[in-house]
Design an enzyme around this catalytic site. Structure first.
Site, PDB file in Angstrom:
ATOM      1  N   LYS A   1      -3.718  -1.552  15.781  1.00  0.00           N
ATOM      2  CA  LYS A   1      -3.196  -0.770  16.911  1.00  0.00           C
ATOM      3  C   LYS A   1      -4.235  -0.660  18.010  1.00  0.00           C
ATOM      4  O   LYS A   1      -5.428  -0.675  17.740  1.00  0.00           O
ATOM      5  CB  LYS A   1      -2.874   0.639  16.450  1.00  0.00           C
ATOM      6  CG  LYS A   1      -1.714   0.706  15.562  1.00  0.00           C
ATOM      7  CD  LYS A   1      -1.253   2.155  15.492  1.00  0.00           C
ATOM      8  CE  LYS A   1      -0.256   2.260  14.389  1.00  0.00           C
ATOM      9  NZ  LYS A   1      -0.917   2.059  13.101  1.00  0.00           N
TER      10      LYS A   1
ATOM     11  N   GLU B   1       0.839  -1.209   0.000  1.00  0.00           N
ATOM     12  CA  GLU B   1       0.000   0.000   0.000  1.00  0.00           C
ATOM     13  C   GLU B   1       0.874   1.258   0.000  1.00  0.00           C
ATOM     14  O   GLU B   1       2.083   1.193   0.272  1.00  0.00           O
ATOM     15  CB  GLU B   1      -0.935   0.012   1.210  1.00  0.00           C
ATOM     16  CG  GLU B   1      -0.229   0.107   2.547  1.00  0.00           C
ATOM     17  CD  GLU B   1      -1.098   0.721   3.639  1.00  0.00           C
ATOM     18  OE1 GLU B   1      -1.564   1.866   3.443  1.00  0.00           O
ATOM     19  OE2 GLU B   1      -1.295   0.078   4.680  1.00  0.00           O
TER      20      GLU B   1
HETATM   21  O1  LIG Z   1      -0.443   1.600  11.393  1.00  0.00           O
HETATM   22  C1  LIG Z   1      -1.119   2.004  10.477  1.00  0.00           C
HETATM   23  N1  LIG Z   1      -2.414   1.650  10.409  1.00  0.00           N
HETATM   24  C2  LIG Z   1      -3.196   2.062   9.397  1.00  0.00           C
HETATM   25  C3  LIG Z   1      -2.695   2.855   8.432  1.00  0.00           C
HETATM   26  C4  LIG Z   1      -3.487   3.302   7.249  1.00  0.00           C
HETATM   27  O2  LIG Z   1      -4.784   3.729   7.654  1.00  0.00           O
HETATM   28  C5  LIG Z   1      -5.752   3.027   6.884  1.00  0.00           C
HETATM   29  C6  LIG Z   1      -7.046   2.903   7.628  1.00  0.00           C
HETATM   30  O3  LIG Z   1      -7.607   4.171   7.690  1.00  0.00           O
HETATM   31  P1  LIG Z   1      -9.161   4.370   8.033  1.00  0.00           P
HETATM   32  O4  LIG Z   1      -9.301   3.994   9.463  1.00  0.00           O
HETATM   33  O5  LIG Z   1      -9.428   5.812   7.767  1.00  0.00           O
HETATM   34  O6  LIG Z   1      -9.905   3.451   7.108  1.00  0.00           O
HETATM   35  C7  LIG Z   1      -5.128   1.692   6.578  1.00  0.00           C
HETATM   36  O7  LIG Z   1      -5.732   1.052   5.493  1.00  0.00           O
HETATM   37  C8  LIG Z   1      -3.710   2.118   6.296  1.00  0.00           C
HETATM   38  O8  LIG Z   1      -3.604   2.579   4.981  1.00  0.00           O
HETATM   39  C9  LIG Z   1      -1.324   3.254   8.508  1.00  0.00           C
HETATM   40  O9  LIG Z   1      -0.800   3.980   7.669  1.00  0.00           O
HETATM   41  N2  LIG Z   1      -0.587   2.800   9.549  1.00  0.00           N
END
Ligand SMILES: O=c1[nH]cc([C@@H]2O[C@H](COP(=O)(O)O)[C@@H](O)[C@H]2O)c(=O)[nH]1
Length: 414
Positions: free
Chosen positions: A182, A48
Site C-alpha cells: 500500500k 494468513e
Molecule cells: O493490506 C494489508 N497489508 C498488511 C496487512 C497485515 O499487516 C502485516 C504487516 O504488519 P507490520 O507492518 O506490523 O509487519 C502483514 O504481514 C499483514 O498480515 C493486512 O492485513 N492488510
C-alpha cells in the site's frame, strides 16, 4: 468469552484445543483437509490470518475468508489458513475455527518475534505474512496467498519501522502472491529492501508495473515479470532447484474494475497517516489503524477493493500451486523411472552416476530419512570404506585349468 462459549462444542476440534494443556509434543497441527491433501500429494495454498482479525471488520472478514478458501478448492488446490489457537500453531482451520477467529477479541498479531511467546502462553495469534511464511516452511507448502505484504514505513530511514515480512521473505523459499504494498508505505524503499534481501519480485500479467494494492500502478516497476501461473511456477521451480532459499513475490494488480481512483485513495491515506500521528499510533498498530481509517473515509470502497483483490490473488495462487505440483510430479516420476520401474530398477542415470553410487535416485514414495538432504535423492548411504589386498598363490591344479580356478576365486570373494 461469549464467543468462546458459543463455539466450544462438545467433541469438536476447537473444544479439544481449549481442554488441552501446554504440549511439547508437536509444534504444529494440520486440519484434516490439509493432512489428507499432504498424504495424497495435492497442491496446497497457505493463507494468513491477520487479514481476518486485523485487516477487515466482521462479518466481511469471515465471508471473505470462506470465499477465498472455496476459490482455492474450485481451482484444484487445498487452502491452509494459518493461525495459533490456544498456543497451537494450526495449519488449516475448520469452518468452526475460522468463525471463532473472525469474532474473537484480543487475538495477537503474530510475526516471527511473537510466535514463541504466544505458543508458550497458550494465546490465540493471527499470523502475519512473516508468521505464515514460517508455518508454510515448516509444513513444506511452497505457495502462499495474501492481500498485501508489509514494507518500509514512510520515514523508515529515521524510525527503522520496517516490517519483518521483508526479512522473512529474504530467508524463505516461499512464493507469496499479493497485490504489492500500500502507498501508506514507502514503496520505493520497500523494493530496495527486498532487493537487498535477495527477494525475486515479479509483476504478474501484461506489464511490469508494481501494483500499489488499491491501484494497479505505484509508479515503480518490478525487476521481473511473469505472464501467467505456469511462468510463475517455473520461477519457483528453478529457485528451488538452485536451492536459493530466498523468497519470491508475485505481485498481481487489483482487477481493473475494482481499482480505486489514485487521487481519492491517496488523499484518504494521507489523512489517515496524519490521524495516526496525532493519536500516537506506532509499530504493529499502524497498518490496522490506517486500514480502518481509509475504509471509513472511502465509505467502504477500499474494503471492496481489498476483498476483490484477495479473491483474485487466490485464483492466481491456486493456479500457481497446481502448475508447480505438475512440475514437481514430472521430477518425481523421472526419479521413480530411474529406480522404481522394473526396467531401470537400481540403475544410476548418467547424470546421477557422476556423483558416484551414493546419489542413485530415490523412489518418489521412499522416506528421505537416510538421504541426509531430502532433496538430494540418494538412497545408498556409504559410511567409510576399506581396501582389502589379498595374495593368491597359484597351485598346480589352477595352472592346468585357469578359467575354472578364477571362477572359484571370484565366488570366494563374493
Ligand atoms: O493490506 C494489508 N497489508 C498488511 C496487512 C497485515 O499487516 C502485516 C504487516 O504488519 P507490520 O507492518 O506490523 O509487519 C502483514 O504481514 C499483514 O498480515 C493486512 O492485513 N492488510
Amino acid at each position: 468469552m461469549a464467543y468462546l462459549a458459543k463455539y466450544v462444542l462438545k467433541g469438536s476440534r476447537l473444544a479439544a484445543f481449549y481442554k488441552r494443556g501446554y504440549s511439547t509434543a508437536s509444534p504444529w497441527v494440520f486440519s484434516e483437509e490439509v493432512r489428507l491433501a499432504k498424504s495424497e500429494g495435492k497442491p496446497i495454498v497457505a493463507l494468513e490470518s491477520t487479514i481476518i482479525t486485523h485487516g477487515m471488520p466482521y462479518p466481511q472478514n469471515l465471508e471473505t475468508a470462506k470465499q477465498v478458501e472455496n476459490i482455492i478448492r474450485e481451482r484444484g488446490a487445498v487452502p491452509a489458513t494459518v493461525a495459533i489457537l490456544k498456543g497451537q500453531l494450526t495449519i488449516g482451520l475448520s469452518e468452526e475455527e475460522l468463525t471463532y477467529l473472525a469474532q474473537a477479541k484480543g487475538v495477537v498479531k503474530a510475526s516471527r518475534r511473537d510466535l514463541a511467546p504466544i505458543a508458550a502462553a497458550k494465546l490465540d495469534g493471527a499470523t502475519t505474512v512473516a508468521g505464515t511464511i514460517i508455518a508454510a516452511q515448516l509444513a513444506d507448502i511452497p505457495v502462499f496467498v495474501t492481500g498485501g505484504i508489509g514494507g518500509v514505513h514512510r520515514h523508515g530511514e529515521n524510525t527503522l519501522d520496517i516490517s519483518a515480512d521483508l526479512n522473512e521473505l529474504g530467508r524463505s523459499n516461499t512464493l507469496v502472491v499479493c497485490s504489492g504494498v500500500k502507498s501508506i508505505l514507502d514503496i520505493g524503499r520497500t523494493l530496495e529492501y527486498l532487493e537487498t534481501q535477495g527477494v525475486c519480485v515479479c509483476a504478474f500479467g501484461e506489464t511490469s508495473d508494481f501494483p500499489a494494492f488499491y491501484t494497479t500502478r505505484s509508479g515503480f516497476t518490478a525487476p521481473h515479470r511473469v505472464g501467467d501461473a505456469l511462468q510463475a511456477a517455473r520461477v519457483l521451480h528453478a529457485s528451488r532447484q538452485m536451492k536459493l532459499a530466498s523468497g519470491i513475490v508475485v505481485a498481481v494488480p487489483v482487477p481493473q474494475e475494482h481499482a480505486m481512483d489514485e487521487k481519492i485513495i491517496q488523499e484518504a491515506i494521507n489523512n489517515a497517516l496524519k490521524e495516526a500521528d496525532r493519536n500516537g499510533i506506532s509499530g504493529k498498530e499502524v497498518t490496522p489503524f490506517i486500514l480502518a481509517a481509509v475504509a471509513k473515509a472511502t465509505s467502504g470502497a477500499s474494503l471492496n477493493a481489498n476483498i476483490a483483490l484477495i479473491k483474485n490473488n487466490a485464483k492466481v495462487g491456486a493456479d500457481i500451486a497446481v502448475e508447480f505440483k505438475k512440475l514437481k510430479n514430472v521430477d518425481d516420476s523421472k526419479n521413480a523411472f530411474n529406480i522404481g520401474s522394473s526396467k531401470g530398477a537400481g540403475k544410476c542415470t548418467s547424470n546421477t552416476s557422476r556423483h558416484f553410487h551414493t546419489s542413485c535416485s530415490r523412489r518418489a514414495d521412499e522416506s528421505p530419512l537416510f538421504s541426509g538432504d531430502k532433496n538430494c535423492g540418494g538412497d545408498v548411504l556409504v559410511i567409510g570404506g576399506a581396501n582389502v589386498d589379498r595374495i593368491y598363490r597359484l597351485k598346480e591344479e589352477g595352472a592346468q585349468s585357469p578359467s575354472a580356478y578364477l571362477r572359484k576365486v571370484v565366488t570366494t570373494l563374493l
